[in-house]
Enzyme design. Structure first.
Site, PDB file in Angstrom:
ATOM      1  N   GLY A  26       0.817  -1.216   0.000  1.00  0.00           N
ATOM      2  CA  GLY A  26       0.000   0.000   0.000  1.00  0.00           C
ATOM      3  C   GLY A  26       0.844   1.256   0.000  1.00  0.00           C
ATOM      4  O   GLY A  26       0.566   2.209  -0.742  1.00  0.00           O
ATOM      5  N   SER A 146      -5.060 -12.786  -3.719  1.00  0.00           N
ATOM      6  CA  SER A 146      -3.858 -13.601  -3.542  1.00  0.00           C
ATOM      7  C   SER A 146      -4.024 -14.920  -4.275  1.00  0.00           C
ATOM      8  O   SER A 146      -5.145 -15.417  -4.443  1.00  0.00           O
ATOM      9  CB  SER A 146      -3.618 -13.877  -2.057  1.00  0.00           C
ATOM     10  OG  SER A 146      -2.594 -14.842  -1.873  1.00  0.00           O
ATOM     11  N   TYR A 173      -7.612 -17.398   5.562  1.00  0.00           N
ATOM     12  CA  TYR A 173      -7.018 -16.387   4.683  1.00  0.00           C
ATOM     13  C   TYR A 173      -7.284 -16.712   3.217  1.00  0.00           C
ATOM     14  O   TYR A 173      -7.668 -15.829   2.434  1.00  0.00           O
ATOM     15  CB  TYR A 173      -5.512 -16.295   4.945  1.00  0.00           C
ATOM     16  CG  TYR A 173      -4.813 -15.308   4.052  1.00  0.00           C
ATOM     17  CD1 TYR A 173      -4.941 -13.938   4.259  1.00  0.00           C
ATOM     18  CD2 TYR A 173      -4.019 -15.732   2.984  1.00  0.00           C
ATOM     19  CE1 TYR A 173      -4.309 -13.017   3.432  1.00  0.00           C
ATOM     20  CE2 TYR A 173      -3.380 -14.824   2.159  1.00  0.00           C
ATOM     21  CZ  TYR A 173      -3.528 -13.474   2.390  1.00  0.00           C
ATOM     22  OH  TYR A 173      -2.908 -12.571   1.557  1.00  0.00           O
TER      23      TYR A 173
END
Length: 282
Positions: A26, A146, A173
């Site tokens: 980021g 991802s 996740y």
């Protein structure tokens, strides 16, 4: 047939919101987008780091805790108050989390990686639509997903991942990253014809704070991409003159279509996830 993201163009006159911008991918994306001329809204949880990135980029710092949905609502109100136009929303915040629930009663991984970004996007959607009407082709919603999505499976009766093995958080996740892709595809369907484009991407294995003290991740980081390289898909999706894949696509690094779990193509699951998420954030 695969396609490759072109180099970024100039961004003068455009406002970009980057969540999770206080470090890692980021921060690298915020810095490069500012160098391309964008006005960057730097969103982070840590005040010192977020303000430091805002100072680096000449942008504005916005503090938000994605473990609290009221904080996300406050963030959306602050962003719409600060910017009459928002051209790019980069939902980049997220990561591994411990098993448990947030103060809102949602699984921590589910809320940090999917639900908070879902809420922020829906709260900003009217502003994004207005901007798209005035500046066609410039408005984009980007999800940092991802390759771990391929190990995920969305269980609509257990979105909080409170049942079954925890597997050090990897199962939750991977599922959250799959939810990022499902959200992208359902958002593309719901915004078709509005001038808003939406894409998800895998940044590659990047040397950031991801994974905390996990020894296997720490060892792998010796061979990982830099945050600047990992940010390239986000920067190009935000700043390329055009994206050579239809809205709703998933990029693996700079190439689409990326590999996804079979469930990513399930339109019914995507629509149901949207409806259940809407119920959760009311």
């Amino acid at each position: 047939m695969s396609v490759t993201l072109p180099a970024p163009g100039r961004m003068e006159g455009r406002t970009v919101v980057v969540t999770g911008a206080s470090s890692g991918i980021g921060r690298a994306a915020a810095r490069e987008l500012a160098l391309l001329g964008a006005e960057v809204a730097v969103v982070g949880r840590n005040r010192e780091r977020t303000e430091a990135v805002a100072a680096e980029t000449g942008g504005r710092a916005f503090l938000a805790d994605f473990d609290r949905l009221d904080s996300v609502r406050e963030l959306a109100a602050a962003l719409t108050g600060a910017y009459p136009a928002i051209h790019v929303l980069a939902n980049n915040a997220g990561g591994m989390a411990p098993r448990g629930v947030t103060p809102d009663g949602n699984g921590i991984t589910f809320q940090r990686n999917h639900l908070a970004g879902f809420l922020l996007t829906t709260l900003l959607l009217d502003r994004l639509r207005e901007t798209a009407a005035a500046a066609p082709g410039t408005v984009r919603v980007i999800q940092t997903a991802s390759a771990a999505n391929t190990s995920g499976r969305v269980r609509l009766d257990d979105l909080d991942e409170l049942r079954g093995p925890w597997l050090a958080g990897w199962r939750a996740y991977g599922t959250a990253k799959l939810e990022n892709i499902l959200f992208t595809r359902e958002l593309a369907r719901r915004t078709a014809g509005s001038g808003i484009g939406t894409w998800a991407f895998h940044p590659g294995f990047v040397a950031t704070g991801f994974g905390g003290t996990n020894p296997f991740i720490a060892l792998g980081k010796r061979f990982a991409l830099s945050p600047e390289d990992g940010a390239q898909p986000l920067v190009r999706l935000a700043a390329a003159a055009s994206v050579p894949a239809p809205s709703g696509n998933y990029f693996s690094r700079l190439t689409a279509p990326g590999r996804t779990a079979p469930q990513a193509d399930d339109a019914r699951t995507a629509a149901t996830l949207w409806e259940l998420s809407t119920t959760r954030v009311r």
